[in-house]
Design an enzyme around this catalytic site. Structure first.
Site, mmCIF file in Angstrom:
data_model
loop_
_atom_site.group_PDB
_atom_site.id
_atom_site.type_symbol
_atom_site.label_atom_id
_atom_site.label_comp_id
_atom_site.label_asym_id
_atom_site.label_seq_id
_atom_site.Cartn_x
_atom_site.Cartn_y
_atom_site.Cartn_z
ATOM 1 C CG HIS A 61 -1.948 -1.081 1.202
ATOM 2 N ND1 HIS A 61 -3.090 -1.029 0.432
ATOM 3 C CD2 HIS A 61 -1.996 -2.267 1.863
ATOM 4 C CE1 HIS A 61 -3.801 -2.138 0.615
ATOM 5 N NE2 HIS A 61 -3.157 -2.902 1.475
ATOM 6 C CG HIS A 196 -10.339 -8.056 3.659
ATOM 7 N ND1 HIS A 196 -10.151 -7.389 4.855
ATOM 8 C CD2 HIS A 196 -9.218 -7.838 2.929
ATOM 9 C CE1 HIS A 196 -8.973 -6.780 4.836
ATOM 10 N NE2 HIS A 196 -8.382 -7.052 3.684
ATOM 11 C CG HIS A 217 -4.022 -10.178 4.155
ATOM 12 N ND1 HIS A 217 -5.295 -10.573 4.492
ATOM 13 C CD2 HIS A 217 -4.106 -8.865 3.846
ATOM 14 C CE1 HIS A 217 -6.113 -9.549 4.386
ATOM 15 N NE2 HIS A 217 -5.410 -8.497 3.996
ATOM 16 C CG ASN A 220 -3.325 -11.435 9.171
ATOM 17 O OD1 ASN A 220 -3.267 -10.872 10.253
ATOM 18 N ND2 ASN A 220 -2.395 -12.271 8.742
ATOM 19 C CG ASP A 248 4.797 -8.966 10.173
ATOM 20 O OD1 ASP A 248 4.225 -10.044 10.436
ATOM 21 O OD2 ASP A 248 4.207 -7.867 10.194
ATOM 22 C CG HIS A 251 0.416 -9.124 9.678
ATOM 23 N ND1 HIS A 251 1.391 -8.177 9.879
ATOM 24 C CD2 HIS A 251 -0.711 -8.436 9.313
ATOM 25 C CE1 HIS A 251 0.892 -6.984 9.639
ATOM 26 N NE2 HIS A 251 -0.380 -7.098 9.291
ATOM 27 C CG ASP A 274 -1.124 -5.710 4.018
ATOM 28 O OD1 ASP A 274 -1.562 -4.899 3.184
ATOM 29 O OD2 ASP A 274 -1.766 -6.043 5.033
ATOM 30 C CG LEU A 307 -1.700 -6.530 13.396
ATOM 31 C CD1 LEU A 307 -1.397 -7.949 12.921
ATOM 32 C CD2 LEU A 307 -0.408 -5.833 13.799
ATOM 33 N N GLY A 309 -1.607 -3.002 8.223
ATOM 34 C CA GLY A 309 -0.491 -3.130 7.303
ATOM 35 C C GLY A 309 0.795 -3.432 8.047
#
Length: 386
Positions: A61, A196, A217, A220, A248, A251, A274, A307, A309
């Site tokens: 992003h 999502h 992702h 998430n 990371d 996430h 992300d 969270l 990003g």
């Protein structure tokens, strides 16, 4: 002509081999054990260094203070230059759930920069993440702007972006009209990812049959695993589909990353960042998806603690994945170049070091730090003299 001599390069077999790489007009034209340079060629001796394919981030992003939704052409150029310094040579800027005209404005800017010559990571197209998502799994997206997918709107976005750029779209398949939307977008050359989402496994399988090939992702902003209903995460693991991972260590827990690797292997995982605008800048306060975001110790969160990003780079994700899972560096690099290229349909021109492909190459030192980055055959970053 550019000749990279005596380099240990990651071959298309995903094993390191020694040889020379010849580059002309932005493409790799030959790979051989010993190529004799002709007069006028630029020769770089890379003895003692390793070369890997340039990394491809299909979900970012922004970074260095720039957000994809609001960045100008010049800011996109700066973003591209920054990404190149981190080893990313191509990317899909990802939009967020926004007003129709705001998304169109971002697409127009992306289209405009695609026609420019600049030294940095190549913008391959766009990842439209939102507004076609489930409000129950909205993550940091604005709930009031979420809506069902619309084929007419897709065609307007496609026209705005242009037919020559890739369009990758995240969709919650349980929404009204989603399956027809997926079929249509797929028929028009777009790639589809499920995310999502609060869908059950039956709907998800229908979406995969309709043309979706990836999950956004993993773990998430999606329904998790239950022993009586696999949910989105469970279906993603057992079906023949790609899965994005934000590696990371925040996430997705390192042990779960290892579990995913044990199930999916190196051919079906796509490492993504992300990343949001704080990437490359550090801790502080930022604005993302209409909310104030606080970044503390590199972790971006909304006020409610959710969270928002990451501040990850793709090469960091590669290193993390290898550390978390024990996977070889070679196998992990594949998840950040070849696999994302296959998801968006650019595998014939990039994603590996092969004759005929784009000369997107990252040169690493013995300590696996970035020394040089070539985008489309041009040296765009150099740390030290080689």
């Amino acid at each position: 002509m550019l000749l990279l001599k005596n380099v240990c390069y990651l071959s298309a077999d995903w094993e390191f081999a020694r040889g020379d790489i010849l580059v002309d007009d932005g493409k790799i034209t030959d790979i051989a054990v010993d190529i004799n340079p002709l007069e006028g060629w630029e020769v770089i001796n890379l003895d003692g260094y390793k070369a890997i394919p340039g990394l491809i981030d299909i979900h970012t992003h922004g970074a260095v203070g720039y957000d994809v939704m609001t960045a100008s052409v010049n800011q996109f150029v700066e973003l591209s230059r920054y990404l190149a310094t981190t080893g990313t040579t191509a990317f899909l800027p990802a939009t967020t759930t926004s007003e129709h005209e705001s998304i169109k404005k971002a697409l127009k800017t992306i289209r405009e920069i695609s026609h420019l010559e600049y030294e940095g990571a190549l913008i391959e197209g766009v990842h439209i993440e939102g507004p076609y998502i489930n409000v129950k799994q909205k993550g940091c997206h604005e709930a009031c702007l979420i809506k069902p997918p619309c084929i007419e709107e897709y065609e307007e976005f496609r026209k705005t972006l242009g037919e020559d750029l890739k369009m990758h779209i995240t969709v919650a398949p349980e929404l009204d009209g989603a399956l027809d939307f997926i079929k249509h977008a797929k028929s028009r050359g777009s790639s589809l990812s499920l995310g999502h989402s609060d869908a059950n496994s039956d709907i998800l399988r229908e979406a995969l049959k309709s043309g979706a090939s990836c999950f956004t992702h993993l773990f998430n902003a999606m329904k998790g695993i239950h022993h009586r209903e696999p949910g989105v995460a469970g279906t993603a693991l057992v079906e023949n589909a790609y899965v994005e991972i934000i590696c990371d260590g925040v996430h997705v827990h390192p042990d779960i990353v290892k579990l995913v690797y044990m199930i999916k292997g190196s051919d079906s995982i796509v490492l993504v960042t992300d990343a949001m605008q704080a990437a490359g800048l550090g801790d502080g306060k930022y604005n993302f998806c209409g909310d104030e975001i606080k970044v503390i110790n590199g972790v971006a969160r909304k006020e409610d603690g959710s969270l928002a990003g990451s501040t990850l780079t793709l090469l960091e994700a590669v290193r993390n994945f290898s550390q978390f899972t024990g996977a070889s560096f070679e196998a992990t690099v594949k998840m950040a170049c070849s696999n994302p290229a296959r998801v968006i349909g650019t595998e014939s021109i990039t994603g590996s070091i092969e004759t005929g492909k784009r000369a997107d190459i990252v040169v690493l030192s013995r300590s696996m730090e970035i020394e040089m980055v070539f985008c489309r055959g041009r040296l765009v970053y150099k740390r030290n003299k080689v």
